[in-house]
Design an enzyme around this catalytic site. Structure first.
Site, short mmCIF file in Angstrom:
data_model
loop_
_atom_site.label_atom_id
_atom_site.label_comp_id
_atom_site.label_asym_id
_atom_site.label_seq_id
_atom_site.Cartn_x
_atom_site.Cartn_y
_atom_site.Cartn_z
N SER A 8 0.81 -1.22 0.00
CA SER A 8 0.00 0.00 0.00
C SER A 8 0.84 1.26 0.00
O SER A 8 0.34 2.34 -0.30
CB SER A 8 -0.91 0.01 1.23
OG SER A 8 -0.12 0.11 2.41
N CYS A 101 -13.75 -3.65 0.47
CA CYS A 101 -12.48 -3.60 -0.24
C CYS A 101 -11.70 -4.90 -0.03
O CYS A 101 -11.14 -5.46 -0.97
CB CYS A 101 -11.66 -2.40 0.24
SG CYS A 101 -10.12 -2.16 -0.68
N CYS A 199 -10.84 5.95 2.67
CA CYS A 199 -9.76 6.36 1.79
C CYS A 199 -10.22 7.24 0.64
O CYS A 199 -9.47 8.11 0.18
CB CYS A 199 -9.02 5.13 1.26
SG CYS A 199 -9.99 4.09 0.14
#
Length: 366
Positions: A8, A101, A199
């Site tokens: 990430s 997600c 996010c």
């Protein structure tokens, strides 16, 4: 083993990738581009999937000594996470985009592509553990440090997905130890702030974001008996358990504060009432999965613990599959539970399964 490390741009995924290499695996790093228009820079702990994150992941991969790629999953992310988030709020539910997600991007789309390319497993920086039982079945368990445990957001994983998952940080006692290890490895992300909030709403203004994407329309605020108490500018801006921002204008007869009890998108109304009316005696959902082996007889009530938020304490409960739903009755009422949330069921430290909550039964009838 050939391992695809999801990177990430944060410290956890970088250290997880490094540990996978040290364990002797053939590791390739990949960063998922989830935004069609990624920002250049983060704002402290807000936001993720920015160009800066991608560059941080690449620098970490270079130091670790593994190949690195960026995969564009922005279209899939929009459809499976962002659009789902909008649809759930529009239906009066309170979704958890991190669960979606993990379910649909990191351990569905990513894992599917990894297996198609010949990888054996996907490695992430989640704090959770996988344990193999005496019969060779893989089980998902809490991390050793409950303060950082992330097994809740992984509760959507199935047995097939667990068979191809790796969580190298599961036995790590603390985040501080991971940061110290990153510094020792000379990874520049050692002191990078953790990401918080949603996010794709990096400024944290969920209400404003929903108003832009769902639209705002004035509606009524009602009490439990259906009496009109005031108005609002859009039901999507309210969640069950909310107290602030009601702006009713006058106090309740007993002078106690009111809380949101229900959101009704079909007629654009919000129902409010006393705090004790938030107590929930039963939750149920038809969209349930098992993380590994299912109970031998799920129709028979079994003792468990239920957790309804990522950082909530687990609550003793009894669960069973009944009429196509996973029905969970906590020993003591849960507070402020909304349809759309995820209930994760544990037996000890093991994640047994999860369900998206479709309905709740109040412990305080009208």
């Amino acid at each position: 083993m050939r391992v695809l490390a999801a990177m990430s741009g944060g410290v956890d995924s970088a250290v997880a990738a490094a540990r996978a290499v040290e364990a002797g695996h053939d590791v390739v790093g990949v960063h998922l581009a989830l935004s069609r228009m990624p920002g250049t820079l983060r704002t402290g702990s807000r936001g993720c999937c920015t160009i800066e994150d991608s560059m941080d992941a690449q620098r970490a991969a270079n130091i670790i000594g593994i190949p690195y790629y960026v995969w564009d999953f922005s279209e899939r992310f929009k459809l499976d996470v962002v659009d789902d988030f909008i649809a759930e709020y529009s239906a009066g539910r309170t979704p958890n985009p991190c669960m979606r997600c993990n379910e649909r991007i990191k351990f569905a789309a990513l894992l599917e592509k990894a297996l198609d390319l010949g990888f054996d497993a996907v490695c992430t920086g989640h704090y959770a553990s996988i344990v193999t039982d005496a019969d060779g079945n893989r089980e998902l368990h809490r991390a050793s440090a409950w303060a950082k445990d992330q097994s809740y957001v992984l509760g959507v994983l199935t047995a097939d997905q667990l068979a191809h998952s790796m969580f190298p940080l599961g036995a790590t006692p603390s985040k501080a130890e991971v940061r110290a290890e990153a510094a020792a490895r000379k990874l520049s992300v050692a002191n990078k702030p953790d990401s918080h909030d949603i996010c794709f709403i990096p400024d944290g203004d969920t209400r404003g974001w929903l108003a832009e994407h769902v639209g705002a329309a004035e509606g009524d605020i009602l009490d439990r008996e259906g009496n009109r108490l005031g108005s609002h500018e859009g039901a999507h801006a309210y969640t069950v358990g909310q107290r602030k921002g009601l702006n009713i204008g006058y106090p309740s007869p007993d002078g106690r504060p009111r809380f949101v009890l229900e959101v009704r998108p079909k007629d654009n109304t919000v129902v409010v009432g006393p705090k004790e009316a938030l107590d929930i005696a039963e939750i149920a959902g038809a969209r349930f999965t098992w993380a590994g082996q299912a109970p031998a007889s799920p129709e028979t009530p079994f003792a468990c613990e239920v957790q309804i938020r990522a950082h909530a304490d687990p609550v003793p409960a009894v669960a069973q599959v009944r009429d196509g739903e996973l029905v969970i009755r906590p020993d003591e009422p849960l507070n402020g539970v909304a349809p759309g949330q995820t209930a994760v069921v544990y037996v000890g430290t093991r994640v047994l399964g999860q369900t998206t909550i479709d309905r709740t039964v109040s412990a305080v009838p009208v």
